[in-house]
Design an enzyme around this catalytic site. Structure first.
Site, mmCIF file in Angstrom:
data_model
loop_
_atom_site.group_PDB
_atom_site.id
_atom_site.type_symbol
_atom_site.label_atom_id
_atom_site.label_comp_id
_atom_site.label_asym_id
_atom_site.label_seq_id
_atom_site.Cartn_x
_atom_site.Cartn_y
_atom_site.Cartn_z
ATOM 1 N N HIS A 1 0.743 -1.190 -0.092
ATOM 2 C CA HIS A 1 0.043 0.065 -0.054
ATOM 3 C C HIS A 1 0.733 1.233 -0.023
ATOM 4 O O HIS A 1 2.145 1.322 0.667
ATOM 5 C CB HIS A 1 -0.934 -0.250 1.348
ATOM 6 C CG HIS A 1 -2.019 1.189 1.183
ATOM 7 N ND1 HIS A 1 -1.638 2.233 1.677
ATOM 8 C CD2 HIS A 1 -3.342 1.051 1.233
ATOM 9 C CE1 HIS A 1 -2.749 3.041 1.875
ATOM 10 N NE2 HIS A 1 -3.697 2.202 1.549
ATOM 11 N N ASP B 1 3.070 -4.652 7.822
ATOM 12 C CA ASP B 1 1.944 -3.807 7.613
ATOM 13 C C ASP B 1 0.734 -4.817 7.969
ATOM 14 O O ASP B 1 0.327 -5.692 7.118
ATOM 15 C CB ASP B 1 1.888 -3.030 6.328
ATOM 16 C CG ASP B 1 0.420 -2.673 5.928
ATOM 17 O OD1 ASP B 1 -0.511 -2.791 6.576
ATOM 18 O OD2 ASP B 1 0.623 -1.703 5.265
ATOM 19 N N GLN C 1 -4.332 -5.187 6.712
ATOM 20 C CA GLN C 1 -5.436 -6.141 6.278
ATOM 21 C C GLN C 1 -5.412 -7.310 7.214
ATOM 22 O O GLN C 1 -6.498 -7.989 7.583
ATOM 23 C CB GLN C 1 -5.244 -6.387 4.740
ATOM 24 C CG GLN C 1 -5.569 -5.257 4.107
ATOM 25 C CD GLN C 1 -6.890 -4.750 4.004
ATOM 26 O OE1 GLN C 1 -8.030 -5.401 4.422
ATOM 27 N NE2 GLN C 1 -7.049 -3.419 3.687
ATOM 28 N N LYS D 1 -10.403 -1.131 10.688
ATOM 29 C CA LYS D 1 -10.358 -2.498 9.665
ATOM 30 C C LYS D 1 -10.701 -3.778 10.472
ATOM 31 O O LYS D 1 -10.925 -4.737 10.091
ATOM 32 C CB LYS D 1 -9.180 -2.562 8.800
ATOM 33 C CG LYS D 1 -8.858 -1.357 7.686
ATOM 34 C CD LYS D 1 -7.793 -1.928 6.966
ATOM 35 C CE LYS D 1 -7.154 -0.662 6.094
ATOM 36 N NZ LYS D 1 -8.054 0.032 4.807
ATOM 37 N N CYS E 1 -4.893 2.194 -3.705
ATOM 38 C CA CYS E 1 -3.585 2.912 -2.913
ATOM 39 C C CYS E 1 -2.403 2.057 -3.013
ATOM 40 O O CYS E 1 -1.609 1.987 -2.375
ATOM 41 C CB CYS E 1 -3.598 3.316 -1.591
ATOM 42 S SG CYS E 1 -5.101 4.449 -1.251
HETATM 43 N N1 C6P Z 1 -6.542 0.486 2.646
HETATM 44 C C1 C6P Z 1 -8.008 -0.087 1.288
HETATM 45 O O1 C6P Z 1 -9.452 0.433 0.867
HETATM 46 P P1 C6P Z 1 -4.988 3.445 7.235
HETATM 47 O O2 C6P Z 1 -5.724 4.632 6.138
HETATM 48 O O3 C6P Z 1 -3.742 4.012 7.768
HETATM 49 O O4 C6P Z 1 -6.134 3.012 8.316
HETATM 50 O O5 C6P Z 1 -4.504 2.150 6.582
HETATM 51 C C2 C6P Z 1 -3.499 2.628 5.410
HETATM 52 C C3 C6P Z 1 -3.200 1.004 4.658
HETATM 53 C C4 C6P Z 1 -2.124 0.482 5.026
HETATM 54 N N2 C6P Z 1 -1.824 -0.704 4.510
HETATM 55 C C5 C6P Z 1 -2.724 -1.417 3.904
HETATM 56 C C6 C6P Z 1 -2.302 -2.994 3.493
HETATM 57 C C7 C6P Z 1 -4.119 -1.163 3.736
HETATM 58 O O6 C6P Z 1 -5.036 -1.730 3.279
HETATM 59 C C8 C6P Z 1 -4.328 0.217 4.027
HETATM 60 C C9 C6P Z 1 -5.860 0.912 4.101
HETATM 61 C C10 C6P Z 1 -7.593 0.947 2.450
HETATM 62 O O7 C6P Z 1 -7.419 -0.858 0.826
HETATM 63 C C11 C6P Z 1 -7.952 2.144 2.350
HETATM 64 S S1 C6P Z 1 -6.659 2.874 0.927
#
Ligand code: C6P
Length: 415
Positions: free
Chosen positions: A132, A209, A212, A235, A373
């Site tokens: 991401h 990370d 997910q 999430k 993203c």
């Molecule tokens: N992915 C998606 O629709 P935040 O925004 O900080 O809570 O998470 C960022 C992020 C980082 N790593 C991974 C693997 C992610 O999936 C995400 C967030 C969402 O896939 C919003 S872009």
């Protein structure tokens, strides 16, 4: 319709848990909502909504600061929430749990603090091509400041990390490997323990990370073999604006503060300041107290479920989706990872993913369409984006059927 899939579990009743999530009763126009955008954010059970509301209704005060009952209650709830997260991650201690706004801020913290202190010209950070943007851009920023280099680890046509290429890239220049536990764009479950073991062979740290991963699997930071683990509350059925950085104690102890302000100091004078102990050294300013309380409620909710059965249920949803997808000739899956969790990414003929998303929305089916993203990954596959259906524990086979009924309609309209 296909015959029931053999993986279909008996021990978990998604229909019953749906009752815990008020928003799932919403309608989209004249249709029931089929919410298949859980990788973006999951819906919240009533216990989370109530915990946040009760916090503001009954206990609201600032933490660690005042000598009055409400502040004591707020502080106790806030620190109990941290202990709950420590249990969720199987952390050896509570002080290794640092509150952040989410995964993004957690990774920025490590990049700025650890990276700023340790990276030198000639050093390398490896990040997989499926990361991401949150696990790419913070490393680019710190590389620009320090002269270190960010190097991508290739992804195969299946959408898996190319382990042979990864091994070839690992040498003593590599100081940290940044890898997602589960790809948000393809659902790939990465072999993190193996990747961490290989990284250790050259003395590199590993940042996982878990944005997910934490939503789909019980987490054990020691079993993953990582040095840092980041995840977002929203999430894992918790509130937005709250997340966690977990780190190895000796690394966190040695890292300089990320931001300055209240709470993170021990003493302040104009001659200089000293830092608070862990975890407060990294928690400048008034934290998202209600968010922490809500996240703890979400984790308790998860703990109260049969996690193994939930994992099996989500695997069943994905297997069933793939089975249904095979019956639709216009549908092309993007990536076919052998280990996947909760996410199915695809294209429909030559229709633009955004158009497919719009048709599905009109039929009450919520998905995400676009680059997710993960632009480097889209570039790797030579596509602008995908349509992504992503599952949570409350989704059902009936909702998958609604997805495919809506896709049939999208084929009629768009192809
Ligand atoms: N992915 C998606 O629709 P935040 O925004 O900080 O809570 O998470 C960022 C992020 C980082 N790593 C991974 C693997 C992610 O999936 C995400 C967030 C969402 O896939 C919003 S872009």
């Amino acid at each position: 319709m296909s015959a029931p899939h053999p993986l279909r579990p008996a021990a978990f009743d998604p229909q019953a848990v749906r009752e815990d999530f008020p928003i799932l009763a919403r309608r989209v126009g004249d249709r029931p909502l089929a919410y298949l955008d859980n990788a973006a954010t999951s819906q919240k059970p009533r216990v989370v909504i109530d915990a946040v509301a009760d916090y503001y209704r009954l206990h609201n005060a600032n933490v660690h600061r005042a000598a009055h009952l409400l502040s004591d209650e707020a502080t106790a709830a806030f620190e109990e929430a941290r202990a709950q997260v420590a249990r969720f991650l199987r952390s050896p201690s509570v002080e290794q749990v640092i509150w952040t706004r989410g995964t993004t801020e957690a990774i920025n913290l490590v990049a700025a603090s650890w990276g700023g202190a340790h990276l030198r010209p000639g050093d390398r950070i490896l990040a997989t091509e499926m990361e991401h943007h949150s696990n790419i851009v913070p490393w680019q920023l710190i590389c620009a400041r320090t002269g270190a280099e960010l190097v991508p680890v290739p992804v195969t046509e299946r959408g898996e990390v190319d382990l042979a290429a990864y091994e070839r890239l690992l040498d003593e220049r590599v100081k940290l490997v940044a890898v997602t536990q589960v790809s948000n764009a393809l659902g790939t479950v990465n072999p993190v323990p193996e990747m961490a073991r290989l990284a250790k062979g050259v003395g590199a740290l590993v940042l996982v990370d878990g944005a997910q991963g934490a939503a789909h699997f019980p987490v054990d930071v020691a079993a993953l073999g990582c040095d840092f683990y980041a995840f977002s509350g929203h999430k894992v059925y918790g509130p937005t604006g709250i997340g966690v950085l977990w780190g190895k104690r000796e690394l966190l102890e040695a890292m300089p503060p990320y931001q300055g302000g209240g709470e993170m100091i021990e003493t302040v004078s104009f001659a200089g300041s000293t830092w608070n102990r862990l975890p407060y050294k990294f928690e400048a300013g008034t934290p998202h107290i209600a968010g922490a309380v809500g996240l703890a409620a979400a984790l308790r909710y998860l703990e109260g479920l049969d996690r193994e059965a939930v994992v099996a249920h989500e695997a069943d949803l994905l297997a069933y989706t793939r089975e249904r997808a095979a019956e639709l000739p216009a549908l092309r899956p993007v990536g076919e990872p052998r280990q996947a969790a909760g996410i199915f990414s695809f294209l429909l003929g030559d229709a633009h993913p955004a158009d497919v998303g719009t048709v599905l929305d009109q039929l009450g089916v919520a998905v995400r369409a676009g680059h997710h993203c993960a632009q480097p990954l889209m570039a790797r596959f030579g596509i602008p984006g995908t349509v992504r259906a992503s599952f949570a524990l409350y989704n059902t086979r009936e909702e998958v059927d609604r997805l495919f009924a809506a896709l049939a309609k999208a084929c009629d309209l768009l192809l």
